[in-house]
Design a protein around this motif. Structure first.
Motif, PDB file in Angstrom:
ATOM      1  N   GLU A 511       0.886  -1.163  -0.130  1.00  0.00           N
ATOM      2  CA  GLU A 511       0.120   0.030  -0.095  1.00  0.00           C
ATOM      3  C   GLU A 511       0.794   1.350   0.031  1.00  0.00           C
ATOM      4  OE1 GLU A 511      -3.258  -0.633   3.054  1.00  0.00           O
ATOM      5  OE2 GLU A 511      -3.050  -2.820   2.335  1.00  0.00           O
ATOM      6  N   VAL A 570      -5.907  -0.621  -7.949  1.00  0.00           N
ATOM      7  CA  VAL A 570      -5.604  -2.095  -7.901  1.00  0.00           C
ATOM      8  C   VAL A 570      -6.151  -2.690  -6.693  1.00  0.00           C
ATOM      9  CG1 VAL A 570      -3.456  -3.938  -7.595  1.00  0.00           C
ATOM     10  CG2 VAL A 570      -3.319  -1.205  -8.996  1.00  0.00           C
ATOM     11  N   TYR A 572      -5.339  -5.619  -4.388  1.00  0.00           N
ATOM     12  CA  TYR A 572      -4.289  -6.659  -3.960  1.00  0.00           C
ATOM     13  C   TYR A 572      -4.738  -7.191  -2.557  1.00  0.00           C
ATOM     14  CZ  TYR A 572      -0.101  -9.368  -3.111  1.00  0.00           C
ATOM     15  OH  TYR A 572       0.668 -10.511  -2.783  1.00  0.00           O
ATOM     16  N   GLU A 588     -17.345  -8.594  -6.772  1.00  0.00           N
ATOM     17  CA  GLU A 588     -17.824  -7.345  -5.921  1.00  0.00           C
ATOM     18  C   GLU A 588     -17.143  -6.119  -6.433  1.00  0.00           C
ATOM     19  OE1 GLU A 588     -18.754 -10.115  -1.753  1.00  0.00           O
ATOM     20  OE2 GLU A 588     -17.362  -8.356  -1.675  1.00  0.00           O
ATOM     21  N   GLU A 589     -15.982  -6.114  -6.641  1.00  0.00           N
ATOM     22  CA  GLU A 589     -15.293  -4.965  -7.046  1.00  0.00           C
ATOM     23  C   GLU A 589     -15.370  -4.666  -8.581  1.00  0.00           C
ATOM     24  OE1 GLU A 589     -13.842  -3.369  -4.775  1.00  0.00           O
ATOM     25  OE2 GLU A 589     -13.145  -4.707  -3.147  1.00  0.00           O
TER      26      GLU A 589
ATOM     27  N   ALA B  33     -22.594  -5.277  -8.023  1.00  0.00           N
ATOM     28  CA  ALA B  33     -21.460  -4.552  -8.288  1.00  0.00           C
ATOM     29  C   ALA B  33     -21.595  -3.877  -9.518  1.00  0.00           C
ATOM     30  CB  ALA B  33     -20.193  -5.657  -8.473  1.00  0.00           C
ATOM     31  N   SER B  37     -20.995   0.562  -9.798  1.00  0.00           N
ATOM     32  CA  SER B  37     -20.274   1.123 -10.836  1.00  0.00           C
ATOM     33  C   SER B  37     -20.767   2.059 -11.430  1.00  0.00           C
ATOM     34  CB  SER B  37     -19.532   0.210 -11.860  1.00  0.00           C
ATOM     35  OG  SER B  37     -18.676  -0.920 -11.242  1.00  0.00           O
ATOM     36  N   LEU B 118      -5.687  -0.872  -3.310  1.00  0.00           N
ATOM     37  CA  LEU B 118      -6.750  -0.812  -2.267  1.00  0.00           C
ATOM     38  C   LEU B 118      -6.788  -2.234  -1.609  1.00  0.00           C
ATOM     39  CD1 LEU B 118      -9.713  -0.014  -4.852  1.00  0.00           C
ATOM     40  CD2 LEU B 118      -8.352   1.636  -3.038  1.00  0.00           C
ATOM     41  N   GLY B 119      -6.339  -2.162  -0.286  1.00  0.00           N
ATOM     42  CA  GLY B 119      -5.804  -3.084   0.330  1.00  0.00           C
ATOM     43  C   GLY B 119      -6.654  -3.703   1.626  1.00  0.00           C
ATOM     44  N   ASP B 120      -7.740  -2.843   1.857  1.00  0.00           N
ATOM     45  CA  ASP B 120      -8.697  -3.277   3.200  1.00  0.00           C
ATOM     46  C   ASP B 120      -9.187  -4.813   3.004  1.00  0.00           C
ATOM     47  OD1 ASP B 120      -8.203  -0.762   4.462  1.00  0.00           O
ATOM     48  OD2 ASP B 120      -9.413   0.055   3.146  1.00  0.00           O
ATOM     49  N   ARG B 121      -9.235  -5.470   2.035  1.00  0.00           N
ATOM     50  CA  ARG B 121      -9.873  -6.655   1.777  1.00  0.00           C
ATOM     51  C   ARG B 121      -8.769  -7.794   2.662  1.00  0.00           C
ATOM     52  NH1 ARG B 121     -13.537  -9.192  -1.463  1.00  0.00           N
ATOM     53  NH2 ARG B 121     -14.700  -7.703  -2.537  1.00  0.00           N
ATOM     54  N   LEU B 133     -23.077 -10.536   2.885  1.00  0.00           N
ATOM     55  CA  LEU B 133     -22.231  -9.238   3.101  1.00  0.00           C
ATOM     56  C   LEU B 133     -21.498  -9.119   1.777  1.00  0.00           C
ATOM     57  CD1 LEU B 133     -20.189  -7.960   5.216  1.00  0.00           C
ATOM     58  CD2 LEU B 133     -18.527  -9.895   4.856  1.00  0.00           C
ATOM     59  N   PHE B 134     -21.607  -7.857   1.586  1.00  0.00           N
ATOM     60  CA  PHE B 134     -21.036  -7.120   0.318  1.00  0.00           C
ATOM     61  C   PHE B 134     -19.720  -6.315   0.642  1.00  0.00           C
ATOM     62  CE2 PHE B 134     -20.524  -4.680  -3.264  1.00  0.00           C
ATOM     63  CZ  PHE B 134     -20.832  -5.346  -4.519  1.00  0.00           C
ATOM     64  N   PHE B 135     -18.920  -6.572  -0.008  1.00  0.00           N
ATOM     65  CA  PHE B 135     -17.543  -5.755   0.419  1.00  0.00           C
ATOM     66  C   PHE B 135     -17.091  -4.990  -1.156  1.00  0.00           C
ATOM     67  CE2 PHE B 135     -13.159  -4.417   0.932  1.00  0.00           C
ATOM     68  CZ  PHE B 135     -13.124  -4.080   2.099  1.00  0.00           C
ATOM     69  N   ARG B 136     -16.861  -3.633  -0.754  1.00  0.00           N
ATOM     70  CA  ARG B 136     -16.522  -2.905  -2.219  1.00  0.00           C
ATOM     71  C   ARG B 136     -15.460  -1.829  -1.591  1.00  0.00           C
ATOM     72  NH1 ARG B 136     -18.450  -2.820  -7.465  1.00  0.00           N
ATOM     73  NH2 ARG B 136     -17.839  -0.841  -8.494  1.00  0.00           N
ATOM     74  N   SER B 137     -14.242  -1.935  -2.418  1.00  0.00           N
ATOM     75  CA  SER B 137     -13.222  -1.014  -2.196  1.00  0.00           C
ATOM     76  C   SER B 137     -13.257   0.462  -3.054  1.00  0.00           C
ATOM     77  CB  SER B 137     -11.797  -1.601  -2.386  1.00  0.00           C
ATOM     78  OG  SER B 137     -11.657  -2.785  -1.969  1.00  0.00           O
ATOM     79  N   ALA B 139     -11.343   4.124  -3.998  1.00  0.00           N
ATOM     80  CA  ALA B 139     -10.172   4.990  -3.908  1.00  0.00           C
ATOM     81  C   ALA B 139     -10.634   6.276  -3.810  1.00  0.00           C
ATOM     82  CB  ALA B 139      -9.358   5.106  -5.422  1.00  0.00           C
TER      83      ALA B 139
END
Ligand code: B12
Ligand code: GTP
Ligand code: MG
Lengths: 673, 339
Positions: A511, A570, A572, A588-589, B33, B37, B118-121, B133-137, B139
């Motif tokens: 990060e 990204v 990761y 999901e993303e 998802a 978007s 995006l690293g919170d996952r 549960l739905f997770f979205r990152s 920026a």
């Protein structure tokens, strides 16, 4: 009486003599226990005195061969071990009271040692005769190697348990081996290699001291058991200086921090595997020279000569070595030790002001870095905060950037790229080793047999005892040895401890990382990103995924950092994910492309799983998938048929070329979808 | 001079989108998802689609019975926000077998390239499929405020599809103020004894949170000292009346939660508190906050002044997009004659 001459080595009686060579090691194990046993016996018959065992990734990560997660990995990069019955076959006709056994095992080292002890007990062998090493350095697993099983604190606790047990019961066993080898492979500079591995040793010894299970003399002995496994790269003068710095710093730490009086217990004992990160896929024959030069760094100077040496093979970047490839590397060592006069001289560099100055510089920088980490709470804390990991990613990114710009020359890769075709890769097998996929059945079948025959009640009782002891914080060696006797499996032992200790995902270190790379190709790809944004209203999004048990994270990390640099968003989230995890995240993303990185050789199985999972989610044709890593040319058509849009291998070192290709794929896909 | 927005038309939702929306309300992840978007999309023509979707939802309330509460987690980087949210979700899903949760996790974008990692996952990984549960990152897209415009947009949709929305902001500490426009309740997560309490007092961020979480209270002793420290700083700053006992459960009465994501301590208490958080802000409230932000960005204080006087012009607007079109057009009318 003539005076002694400076260029001659004298023995204890004062007679001129010559050093004995270091130990020649060959890291081996694959397919299944039967095949590996044959291999070990033939190596021993050839005069090899020790065994160096490679385990498959499922065994290393604490899964039995009958678990889904293990299946793509059985026997691929090492031998699979499930129960004591497997160990009996692996060491069949091998005298474990004589032979020195080194096991590259970490997260599950307590389990593998327990199996070894149980085997000795069943054979009626005196445990005091066992000698060998369990690698068991978990800090570097979190930083670089990836086969951790339990969270950091519990991992250290298990190491201390083993020191406590071994010192009393198997005094000739090295319970752990501090590794800097893997750190360099993950990008570490010489100073980082020195600092992080010495911090590791300090972390383990502090934890042992804290338990107060040894008296002073025993603790000294314990310090004396700490050995190291180090790397040696192409900058071989600096590497030699690094080895001298190691020796001196270690002596300093032993005296100052631990008050070790006996010089014997302060010796920096180390084995080496030379650098493999710099070995290329391009013009692979050049690697032979690189390996030779790297070997010099740790052999030339007598005062900092390794005790054991292990060499990779010329085809390192292509696949696992075949027996012939290993033999070729072994011959290098034999020629160096026996044909040259290397072993006839005292240290060649003692007193050299150049060497001394370099050593002092390395020491000073390493000391400062060690202090910084200790001040911030020590080794375990620096794992949890991700400090060391992010520093390694920074170094690796700098290294990649320098190779990309040509500042760091790699012959055949970024200079003198045109060459004649190598005859070495011309054989029927393409110069690569392949494990017979059918052989896994034998392993799974043997496990099923053991499960059928064993006493289920006894298994349950042993696992219950293990669970209780773990909850109570007891030393877990005895309970584990009892499990081994009862034919508990690798997955069952780990499963119980996972239940009690929990699991852990270390920080990824990527990060916020940037790449210092500015060139025309970067401008090109950023223009494509802009075009994409103008057209579709958002940044291109990529999931970089590491499915399966493969712990090689460098590639995925560099691709993530490069993609961010190019302007991607990204996603990761580290190594050791399932195909389901990655597909779920991609969905999901709502990503525009999935990038998979696989180096452990299980790509065919895992890509099939992944595409199947995408299919089930109705997203198979909607999201393009690209793949990178160690992918033999022969496998590419099959992967393309499964739907992979592009395959990248180590020869694709130009990060912005890769990004441009990915953007082309994304834009093209959008245009047609 | 900013260009005026394209006028919107009222039209039925395209069949393909309607189907996606129906599937999304059944928590199907892929269509959901894709819809998110669309809400994040910065292209001008996406506004019409958002308008269509928002209208459809307004006109078919019976098809969208859910009405999410929105909860924010802000705080210093590395305080354990993601780990805590992961534990909290795990607990909420077991405490309530109906609840559907959406998590939006915001991470910073690079100043140089605009890209992000995006690293919170990393912390949210469950190792299995979890339907509820739905997770979205997301920026941060270089926006100050800790949450991005995209976060606001995504909540517009998600509030009709989920029971709970959890937002994790960029852990920058100082500029987290925007989160309060979006949430019914904001937690400030900090680490024990980091001395950062004092920092917070100065930065003004103390005003924002509705309650505090001291995470990484792995041991009781640490929890106790942290509670005391925070409590006395709070007392000084806000003159609040604090009275609870210093253990994991009782501290919650002072809206100070002591947790350890690592050891799962204090999560129960936190989860129960979360389940009882009332809805305090309407969707309209969030929308008018973001409308003002948009006006401020385009036309500065001048625009805001006009907006204030011409509020009645927005009365007939049904969706956020209509409000934007109306507001921008009005302001534009005030500017143009002077040139
Ligand atoms: C470094 C290294 C390690 C390091 C890893 C450090 C880390 N954190 O990554 C350490 C020392 C820990 C290690 C350990 C092991 N290793 Co190793 N390792 C290597 C080595 C030398 C280099 C790999 C590397 O990092 N290269 C640098 C990066 C940047 O390059 P890259 O990954 O190839 O990525 C580039 C391209 O491939 C592509 N790419 C890669 N991924 C992706 C993804 C996407 C989306 C895209 C677009 C592109 C892309 O782009 C990148 C940029 O150029 C290779 C051999 C070699 N020279 O390639 C062996 C190698 C991969 N290792 C191997 C093995 C067997 C192991 C072990 C399993 C040994 C054992 N039995 O225990 C262990 C266990 C590791 C584990 N947990 O899985 C084998 C794999 C054999 C096979 N596939 O058949 C190899 C090939 C060596 C060999 N010949 O035996 N290893
Ligand atoms: N000891 C301890 N460590 C924790 C706890 N919660 C989180 N951590 C660790 O703290 C580090 C940061 O955790 P994250 O959950 O990523 O923190 P974050 O606040 O989301 O971080 P950013 O999103 O980067 O700002 C990780 O190494 C976690 O393992 C806890 O309760 N106790
Ligand atoms: Mg986070």
């Amino acid at each position: 009486m003539s005076d002694k001459q400076a260029h001659i080595i004298y023995d204890k009686e004062g007679k001129p003599s010559k050093d004995a060579p270091w130990i020649f090691r060959t890291y081996a194990g694959h397919t299944n226990v039967r095949k590996s046993n044959e291999l070990y016996r033939s190596n021993l018959a050839k005069g090899q005195t020790g065994l160096s065992i490679a385990f498959d990734l499922a065994t290393q990560c604490g899964y039995s061969s009958n678990e889904d997660i293990a299946k793509p990995e059985i026997g691929k990069v090492g031998v699979p071990i499930n129960t004591l019955d497997d160990f009996a076959i692996l060491f069949d006709q091998i005298a474990i009271d004589v032979v020195n056994t080194s096991m590259t095992i970490n997260g599950t080292s307590m389990w593998l040692l327990s199996l070894y002890v149980a085997l000795a007990e069943e054979r009626g062998i005196d445990l005091a005769k066992l000698q060998g090493t369990t690698q068991n350095d978990l800090i570097k697993e979190f930083l670089a190697r990836g086969t951790y099983v339990f969270p950091p604190d519990q991992s250290i606790k298990l190491i201390v348990d083993m020191y406590e047990y071994c010192l009393r019961k198997i005094p000739k066993w090295n319970p752990s081996n501090v590794c800097s080898y893997h750190l360099q492979e993950a990008g570490a500079t010489p100073v980082q290699e020195l600092a992080y591995s010495l911090v590791t040793a300090i972390t383990v010894l502090d934890a042992i001291r804290e338990r107060k299970c040894f008296n002073e003399a025993e603790f000294e002995q314990c310090v004396g058991r700490v050995s190291f496994f180090v790397n040696a790269g192409m900058r071989f003068i600096e590497e030699m200086c690094k080895m001298r710095a190691f020796t001196e710093l270690w002596d300093e730490i032993c005296q100052q921090r631990y008050g070790v009086k006996n010089p014997k217990y302060r010796l920096f004992r180390y084995g080496v595997q030379v650098n493999s990160l710099g070995l290329t896929e391009e013009q692979p024959e050049n690697n032979a020279w690189r390996i030779l030069i790297e070997a010099l760094g740790v052999t030339l100077s007598r005062d900092a000569r390794c005790r054991a040496l292990q060499l990779p093979a010329w085809n390192e970047a292509l696949s696992l070595p075949r027996p012939w490839d290993q033999q070729w590397s072994l011959r290098l060592q034999q020629i160096l030790a026996y044909e040259t006069d290397l072993l006839e001289y005292p240290d060649l560099f003692a007193g050299s002001p150049v060497v001394q100055s370099k050593v002092e510089e390395l020491k000073a920088q390493a000391r400062a870095e060690i202090q910084k980490i200790l001040d911030a709470g020590g080794g375990v804390e620096a794992i949890k905060t991700g400090y060391m990991k992010s520093q390694l990613v920074i170094s690796q990114a700098e290294r990649m950037a320098k190779i990309n710009t040509g500042e760091q020359v790699v012959v055949g890769k970024n200079r003198w790229m045109d060459g004649l075709a190598s005859p070495l890769v011309g054989g029927n097998d393409g110069g690569v080793f392949k494990v017979d996929p059918e052989s896994a059945n034998e392993t799974v079948h043997a496990l099923e047999e053991t499960i059928r025959k064993r006493d289920a009640a006894k298994v349950k009782a042993c696992l219950d005892k293990l669970r209780e002891d773990a909850k109570a914080g007891h030393n877990l060696m005895e309970a584990s040895i009892a499990c081994a006797h009862a034919r508990v499996s690798t997955g069952e032992w780990s499963g119980v401890l996972r239940e009690v200790f929990g699991e852990y995902r270390p920080p990824t270190g990527v990060e916020g990382q940037t790449l210092s790379l500015e060139n025309e190709k970067l401008q090109q790809v950023r223009a494509k990103v802009q075009q994409f944004m103008d057209q579709f209203g958002h940044r291109p999004r990529i999931v970089v995924g590491k499915p399966g048990l493969d712990g090689h994270s460098n590639g995925a990390e560099m691709i993530s950092v490069a993609a961010r640099h190019a302007g991607f968003d990204v996603i990761y989230f580290g190594i050791r994910l399932s195909a389901v995890d990655i597909v779920q995240s991609a969905i999901e993303e709502n990503v525009d492309v999935i990038g998979i990185s696989l180096l452990s050789g299980s790509h065919n199985e895992i890509i099939a799983q992944l595409m199947n999972e995408l299919e089930q989610e109705g997203a198979r044709d909607a999201i393009p998938v690209v793949l990178g890593g160690i992918i033999p040319q022969n496998d590419i058509p099959g992967l393309t048929a499964l739907g992979i849009r592009a395959v990248f291998t180590p020869k694709d070192y130009d990060l912005m070329d890769i990004m441009n290709k990915i953007m082309d794929i994304v834009l093209e896909h959008k245009a047609h979808g | 001079m900013p260009t005026p927005l394209t006028p919107l038309v009222d039209q039925p939702l395209a069949p393909e989108l309607l189907q996606q929306l129906q599937q999304a309300s059944a928590l199907k992840k892929w269509p959901l998802a894709k819809l998110i978007s669309l809400f994040e999309n910065k292209n001008p023509d996406a506004a019409q689609i958002r308008h269509d979707i928002a209208r459809h939802i307004q006109q078919h309330p019976q098809d969208f019975p859910r009405n999410a509460r929105v909860i924010g987690f802000t705080g210093t980087p590395g305080a354990g926000k993601s780990s805590l949210i992961a534990e909290l979700c795990r607990k909420l899903l077991t405490l309530n077998d109906q609840i559907a949760i959406a998590v939006l996790a915001v991470d910073p974008s690079s100043q140089i390239s605009g890209g992000s990692i995006l690293g919170d996952r990393t912390r949210m990984h469950y190792g299995k499929k979890e339907e509820r549960l739905f997770f979205r990152s997301q920026a941060s897209n270089l926006e100050l405020g800790g949450v991005s415009e995209a976060t606001f947009q995504a909540t517009r949709l998600l509030r009709h599809l989920f029971d709970l929305i959890i937002i994790e902001t960029v852990g920058i500490g100082q500029n987290e103020v925007d989160i309060q426009f979006l949430t019914d309740h904001t937690f400030l997560v900090m680490q024990p004894l980091a001395g950062d309490q004092i920092q917070f007092m100065k930065s003004g961020i103390m005003e924002i949170p509705d309650s505090f979480i001291v995470n990484k209270c792995d041991e009781e002793r640490l929890a106790r000292t942290s509670y005391h420290m925070l409590r006395s700083s709070l007392k000084q700053a806000r003159l609040v009346d604090l009275h609870a006992q210093d253990n994991y459960q009782n501290a919650a009465r002072d809206q100070i939660f002591l947790t350890s994501a690592l050891k799962g301590l204090g999560i129960d208490t936190l989860a129960n508190a979360v389940l009882n958080i009332p809805q305090r802000r309407t969707a309209e409230h969030c929308e008018s906050c973001y409308l003002r932000k948009g006006v401020l960005r385009r036309y500065g204080e001048f625009g805001l002044k006009i907006l204030k006087h011409e509020m009645n012009l927005l009365d007939t607007a049904t969706t956020f997009e209509e409000k934007e079109v109306a507001a921008f057009a009005t302001i534009q009318r005030h500017i143009i004659p002077r040139q």
